[in-house]
Write an enzyme that holds these catalytic residues in place. Structure first.
Site, PDB file in Angstrom:
ATOM      1  N   HIS A   1      -6.772   8.461  10.700  1.00 39.88           N
ATOM      2  CA  HIS A   1      -5.616   9.351  10.522  1.00 39.88           C
ATOM      3  C   HIS A   1      -5.711  10.000   9.134  1.00 39.88           C
ATOM      4  CE1 HIS A   1      -1.432  10.325   9.518  1.00 39.88           C
ATOM      5  NE2 HIS A   1      -1.248  10.453  10.813  1.00 39.88           N
ATOM      6  N   PRO A   2      -5.166  11.206   8.962  1.00 39.31           N
ATOM      7  CA  PRO A   2      -5.336  11.910   7.675  1.00 39.31           C
ATOM      8  C   PRO A   2      -4.862  11.167   6.421  1.00 39.31           C
ATOM      9  CG  PRO A   2      -4.560  13.419   9.353  1.00 39.31           C
ATOM     10  CD  PRO A   2      -4.558  12.072   9.983  1.00 39.31           C
ATOM     11  N   VAL A   3      -3.936  10.230   6.530  1.00 41.54           N
ATOM     12  CA  VAL A   3      -3.553   9.517   5.298  1.00 41.54           C
ATOM     13  C   VAL A   3      -4.516   8.381   4.961  1.00 41.54           C
ATOM     14  CG1 VAL A   3      -1.074  10.027   5.475  1.00 41.54           C
ATOM     15  CG2 VAL A   3      -1.948   7.875   6.412  1.00 41.54           C
ATOM     16  N   LYS A   4      -5.421   8.042   5.881  1.00 47.45           N
ATOM     17  CA  LYS A   4      -6.343   6.933   5.630  1.00 47.45           C
ATOM     18  C   LYS A   4      -7.536   7.420   4.796  1.00 47.45           C
ATOM     19  CE  LYS A   4      -3.507   4.504   8.088  1.00 47.45           C
ATOM     20  NZ  LYS A   4      -3.516   4.064   9.464  1.00 47.45           N
ATOM     21  N   HIS A   5      -8.459   6.505   4.476  1.00 52.09           N
ATOM     22  CA  HIS A   5      -9.553   6.868   3.548  1.00 52.09           C
ATOM     23  C   HIS A   5     -10.443   7.978   4.082  1.00 52.09           C
ATOM     24  CE1 HIS A   5      -8.450   2.830   2.334  1.00 52.09           C
ATOM     25  NE2 HIS A   5      -9.035   3.046   1.180  1.00 52.09           N
TER      26      HIS A   5
END
Ligand SMILES: *Cc1c(COP(=O)(O)O)cnc(C)c1O
Length: 399
Positions: free
Chosen positions: A195-199
């Site tokens: 997901h975009p908030v992950k690394h």
């Protein structure tokens, strides 16, 4: 916030003029070019770039096999199926996590059982997990909360003799390690989210890594409707018939997404190095601010810092977390709260009768939790804005 407090606090201007999010992807021109290249190719899905991304995930995680899927949630669900978790089984999960960690057991008809967390790290407490074991326990899912690996050694010592599988919800910790062993080698199955908030991002996406080929094979079938062989294999064999051997799902990820993922994996070491720099800057600043306590880091843990979580000392403040949260948002600092303890969600209260008091450490910690902005594209001056705003708000509300 009381009106008088709001006026006193915001009589001046906010620390920032535009909202700083708590997390954000970093997509480069080279990342975009790799995606465009796939769009011009023959394979938009189930093609060579998916396979390359799976190999890269496994290599990065130190595992033999990687299976890429459409989300981190799908990865957790595939892990449950690979372990044959089914109705009547119990799966132990920490109370302090995202709901998906528990939901994946429900998808297969099993019951998530909530273990409490360690007071200092908010990682699953092995002693609490041990107390939750029954003859029905099939698996324990440890969560590398905020990005530091859970205590897998203690968990394995408890679970191995009993034949209970250990799964890592490593959605926060890709690139982290414990005593020199990378995340991906610490459990039987390790699940990642892109997901975009992950690394590392693929827009939406996920993966499971494993050393055991039969588990990986089962997950490949599961993500493709339960069909053994994909259309590329059939084409190579000149075959048209296929067998659906179990009820699977369409949890496939596209080559378009995996092109982005491959690029992002290359950049992971730099992303993590930057996240650690930001964490060190926060650590140094909050050492001077006793009402703001960063989470403890376990000895031997190489933290991947998906999140930078602090706990507010509510005894030292004349406001609750909600007021501090709103005051920081008013300063245009995009703080967040990770997480509402999962057993307190209405769904679990209603279906399993879970309630306040079952996991007191997680419940108590929740009252004071705050996640500060943490993403590699933050500049030093962004970090300083966060520190300035936290100081401003905490000093204002100090008892
Ligand atoms: C993000 C996340 C998930 C789910 O991942 P998605 O890709 O959003 O489905 C599961 N567990 C944890 C701990 C997460 O942070």
């Amino acid at each position: 916030m009381k009106v008088s407090d709001a006026l006193a606090l915001h009589g001046g201007s906010p620390v920032r003029s535009r909202m700083l999010p708590y997390g954000r992807q970093d997509v480069s021109d080279a990342d975009i070019a790799a995606v465009v290249e796939v769009l011009r190719s023959d394979w938009l899905t189930t093609g060579p770039v998916v396979a390359a991304f799976e190999r890269a995930c496994a290599a990065r995680a130190g595992a033999r096999h990687g299976v890429a899927v459409s989300s981190g949630t799908a990865a957790l669900h595939a892990a449950m199926r690979a372990l044959d978790v089914r109705a009547g089984d119990e799966v132990i999960v920490p109370a302090m996590t995202f709901a998906a960690t528990a939901n994946c057991a429900r998808y297969e008809g099993a019951t998530p059982v909530f273990a409490d967390v360690d007071r200092d790290t908010l990682l699953i407490d092995p002693a609490s997990a041990e107390r939750a074991i029954t003859p029905r326990t099939r698996a324990v899912i440890a969560v590398d909360y905020a990005g530091q690996p859970a205590d897998y050694d203690s968990l394995a010592a408890i679970l191995k003799p009993r034949g209970i599988s250990l799964v890592a919800d490593a959605c926060h910790s890709i690139g982290g390690a414990s005593n020199g062993r990378p995340v991906g080698t610490l459990a039987r199955l390790s699940c990642f989210s892109f997901h975009p908030v992950k690394h590392v991002t693929t827009g939406e996406g996920g993966a499971v890594v494993a050393d055991e080929a039969p588990l990986a094979d089962r997950m490949r079938v599961f993500r493709n409707h339960g069909i053994v062989s994909d259309h590329r294999q059939r084409e190579a064999q000149g075959a048209f018939a296929y067998d659906m051997v179990e009820l699977g799902y369409n949890y496939r990820i596209t080559d378009i997404q995996c092109a982005l993922g491959l690029q992002q994996l290359e950049r992971l070491p730099a992303f993590i190095a930057r996240r650690r720099q930001i964490a060190a800057r926060y650590d140094a600043a909050f050492a001077q601010l006793p009402a703001v306590r960063p989470l403890a880091v376990r000895r031997g843990a190489e933290h991947a810092y998906h999140l930078y979580v602090v706990r507010l000392d509510l005894e030292a403040l004349r406001a609750g977390r909600s007021e501090i949260f709103r005051a920081l948002r008013a300063e245009n600092i995009g703080v967040n709260v990770h997480y509402v303890p999962v057993h307190l969600h209405p769904y679990y209260r209603q279906t399993q009768g879970t309630h306040q008091g079952m996991c007191p450490v997680a419940e108590c910690a929740y009252e004071g939790l705050l996640s500060l902005p943490m993403f590699p594209a933050m500049s030093d001056s962004d970090v300083d804005d966060v520190i300035e705003a936290v100081e401003k708000v905490v000093v204002f509300y100090r008892r």
